[in-house]
Scaffold this motif. Structure first.
Motif, PDB file in Angstrom:
ATOM      1  N   UNK A   1       0.836  -1.204   0.000  1.00 37.22           N
ATOM      2  CA  UNK A   1       0.000   0.000   0.000  1.00 37.22           C
ATOM      3  C   UNK A   1       0.869   1.252   0.000  1.00 37.22           C
ATOM      4  N   UNK A   2       1.921   1.254   0.807  1.00 40.77           N
ATOM      5  CA  UNK A   2       2.844   2.401   0.852  1.00 40.77           C
ATOM      6  C   UNK A   2       3.475   2.610  -0.521  1.00 40.77           C
ATOM      7  N   UNK A   3       3.902   1.531  -1.166  1.00 40.56           N
ATOM      8  CA  UNK A   3       4.507   1.627  -2.498  1.00 40.56           C
ATOM      9  C   UNK A   3       3.507   2.197  -3.497  1.00 40.56           C
ATOM     10  N   UNK A   4       2.278   1.707  -3.456  1.00 41.59           N
ATOM     11  CA  UNK A   4       1.241   2.195  -4.364  1.00 41.59           C
ATOM     12  C   UNK A   4       0.951   3.672  -4.124  1.00 41.59           C
ATOM     13  N   UNK A   5       0.860   4.058  -2.851  1.00 43.26           N
ATOM     14  CA  UNK A   5       0.611   5.465  -2.516  1.00 43.26           C
ATOM     15  C   UNK A   5       1.749   6.345  -3.012  1.00 43.26           C
TER      16      UNK A   5
ATOM     17  N   UNK B   1       1.159   9.296  -5.780  1.00 40.83           N
ATOM     18  CA  UNK B   1       1.226  10.662  -5.271  1.00 40.83           C
ATOM     19  C   UNK B   1       2.517  11.393  -5.620  1.00 40.83           C
ATOM     20  N   UNK B   2       3.538  10.646  -6.010  1.00 44.94           N
ATOM     21  CA  UNK B   2       4.827  11.277  -6.275  1.00 44.94           C
ATOM     22  C   UNK B   2       5.649  11.489  -5.014  1.00 44.94           C
ATOM     23  N   UNK B   3       5.158  10.989  -3.887  1.00 45.93           N
ATOM     24  CA  UNK B   3       5.912  11.082  -2.632  1.00 45.93           C
ATOM     25  C   UNK B   3       6.972   9.989  -2.589  1.00 45.93           C
ATOM     26  N   UNK B   4       7.945  10.176  -1.706  1.00 43.37           N
ATOM     27  CA  UNK B   4       8.886   9.090  -1.471  1.00 43.37           C
ATOM     28  C   UNK B   4       8.164   8.027  -0.647  1.00 43.37           C
ATOM     29  N   UNK B   5       8.720   6.823  -0.624  1.00 41.10           N
ATOM     30  CA  UNK B   5       8.101   5.758   0.179  1.00 41.10           C
ATOM     31  C   UNK B   5       8.063   6.144   1.652  1.00 41.10           C
TER      32      UNK B   5
END
Length: 138
Positions: free
Chosen positions: A6-10, A14-18
């Motif tokens: 889920x973190x990877x998908x987010x 979103x363009x955020x880092x993991x």
């Protein structure tokens, strides 16, 4: 999907880092937890609602000794109720998967695949549509 996935998908969406995506997810979970503990509900329109349900005290039977009646105390349990938009999205995905399964079943039953030269793989839906020279509405 687990938390890491889920973190990877987010992060990808979103363009955020993991690391930042994980911090955002942890902050979301902590905020929901705090709201539920305080007796509030968290409503995300279209997605769903996190809430706490109270279960009344009731009588039950001991599974090891069915003759023995026991008192089950009242309790509280966190629940999630999907919103209308999420339910509709899931329903549409299920319809498409069902339509694709029926489509492949009909093609297989009519021996459509037997005339194709395939190398250890099923053709994609696009390939089937091109080979069949038909437009299929799924």
């Amino acid at each position: 999907m687990n938390k890491a996935e889920l973190v990877t998908s987010m992060a990808e969406k979103s363009g955020l880092t993991k690391k930042d995506a994980e911090m955002a997810l942890n902050a979301f979970m902590k905020s929901v937890e705090e709201a539920l503990v305080a007796g509030d509900k968290v409503q995300l329109v279209g997605f769903g609602t996190f809430d706490v349900r109270e279960r009344k005290e009731r009588k039950g039977r001991n599974p090891r000794n069915p003759e023995q009646v026991i008192d089950i105390p009242a309790s509280k349990a966190p629940v999630f109720k999907a919103g209308k938009a999420l339910k509709e999205l899931v329903k549409q995905v299920i319809k498409v998967k069902s339509s694709l399964a029926a489509f492949f079943f009909i093609l297989e039953r009519n021996h459509f695949f037997s005339n194709m030269s395939l190398v250890d793989s099923q053709p994609s839906l696009v390939e089937i549509l091109l080979w069949s020279n038909r437009v299929w509405v799924l």
